[in-house]
Design an enzyme around this catalytic site. Sequence first.
Site, short mmCIF file in Angstrom:
data_model
loop_
_atom_site.label_atom_id
_atom_site.label_comp_id
_atom_site.label_asym_id
_atom_site.label_seq_id
_atom_site.Cartn_x
_atom_site.Cartn_y
_atom_site.Cartn_z
N CYS A 1 -30.44 31.01 40.16
CA CYS A 1 -29.64 32.34 40.40
C CYS A 1 -30.64 33.15 41.20
O CYS A 1 -31.86 33.55 40.50
CB CYS A 1 -28.94 32.81 39.27
SG CYS A 1 -27.98 34.39 39.86
N GLY B 1 -15.16 27.23 50.84
CA GLY B 1 -15.95 28.02 50.46
C GLY B 1 -17.44 27.62 50.55
O GLY B 1 -17.70 26.81 51.39
N CYS C 1 -18.82 33.75 34.98
CA CYS C 1 -19.68 34.32 36.09
C CYS C 1 -20.32 35.83 35.60
O CYS C 1 -19.55 36.86 36.10
CB CYS C 1 -18.85 34.26 37.37
SG CYS C 1 -19.96 34.17 38.77
N ALA D 1 -6.50 28.09 52.31
CA ALA D 1 -5.43 28.83 52.50
C ALA D 1 -5.64 29.93 53.47
O ALA D 1 -4.65 30.56 54.06
CB ALA D 1 -5.04 29.49 51.05
#
Length: 424
Positions: A354, A10, A160, A35
């Site tokens: 952010c 990721g 989150c 995966a």
Amino acid sequence: MAHIVILGAGTGGMPAAYELRAKIDKTHRITVVNALDYFQFVPSNPWVAVGWRQRSETTLEIRPHLAKKGIDFIGQRVDRIDAQGNAIELADGQRVDYDYLIITTGPKLAFEDVPGSGPIAGTTHSICTIDHAESTWADYQEFMQDPGPAIIGAMPGASCFGPAYEFAFIFNKDLQRRKLRNKVPMTFVTSEPYIGHMGLGGVGDSKGMLESDLRNNHIQWICNAKVTKVEPGKMFVTELGEDGQVKKEHELPFKFSMMLPAFKGVEAVAQVEGLCNPRGFVLIDEFQRSQKFRNIFSAGVCVAIPPVEVTPVPTGAPKTGYMIESMITAIVQNIAAELDGQPAEAKGTWNAICLADMGDTGAAFVALPQIPPRNVNWFKRGKWVHLAKVAFEKYFMYKMKHGTSEPLYEKHVLKALGIERLEK
């Protein structure tokens, strides 16, 4: 020759592979195990969920891009980590040995914590994966044919919160553009003790600014919200007071809902004795190294970070992009040092930065350090944040396609925010 295995591909795992390949000698082998056979840029999922982005714009096939850099790839689920034997065991029975293991799996989505919630149960939606975002978009298209009440927010234990706010405002803006907003009463339901807490104890005037934005967009809110169960078309919420006692019980009707779940560690990681805390997050030292296994490092959402403060309804601490980038760089430097016979001394910068899109505007914050009191406590909003988030998406996807090891935040985002550097 050392073999370094990266578990997860990721926003932490892929940059780790590229940075390692640029840093260490080519005689050392690097293998990425994931995966899925594709990379997905998760921060774009709120846009996918309202049809503003397509899957092809926010995902890419992993293998060919890693191969260009001489990095091996295995597209298999890991079923077990044999930490004592320095190996991982894959779903097809294959065993892969390693000298160093970097765990960047991201989280397991703990929908089971709230009975009836999540895409599998079919009651609430998620934007945590590209598949979930596409499912949300499909249901949203049906919803627009017969609009009604909508609930957006975050479940107990969530860490989150930024994407929940993002989706609420993006959803609001999309409905306005379609001339449907007047038909959709909206409620923001969050486990935060107050609007703008963000799992960080607030940043700057995040409380006042976000309350104002919610109010100006006719979005009601419930804080200290403990969602206890979800049924088709109805959410059961216990609202707590500051003392942790029940303040009010709510039964909220809805025709559309997106609720971010709490996170846990993925099973293959969580089941390794001594590696994780009770929620399955990897326990690491200041050098991003496992507290028990000296050749295992970890970064990103899957690491254990204590909450900033105790809240009436449990909330976790977020792991934002800059923090993850700094964790990865520290790991790369530490493994490179050990391969050269030097001690691991690099430390990640656990600061929070952010960029949150809000449809046609946005909000940006810097919390340095993450836990208050802070040296930098900065929260601003404006259309420039929306433009910055779009630019960041495009540049990150470029980085993943071309394998550049350039640190995005240090070289571009901080400069764009007028911050030349962050103290370590």
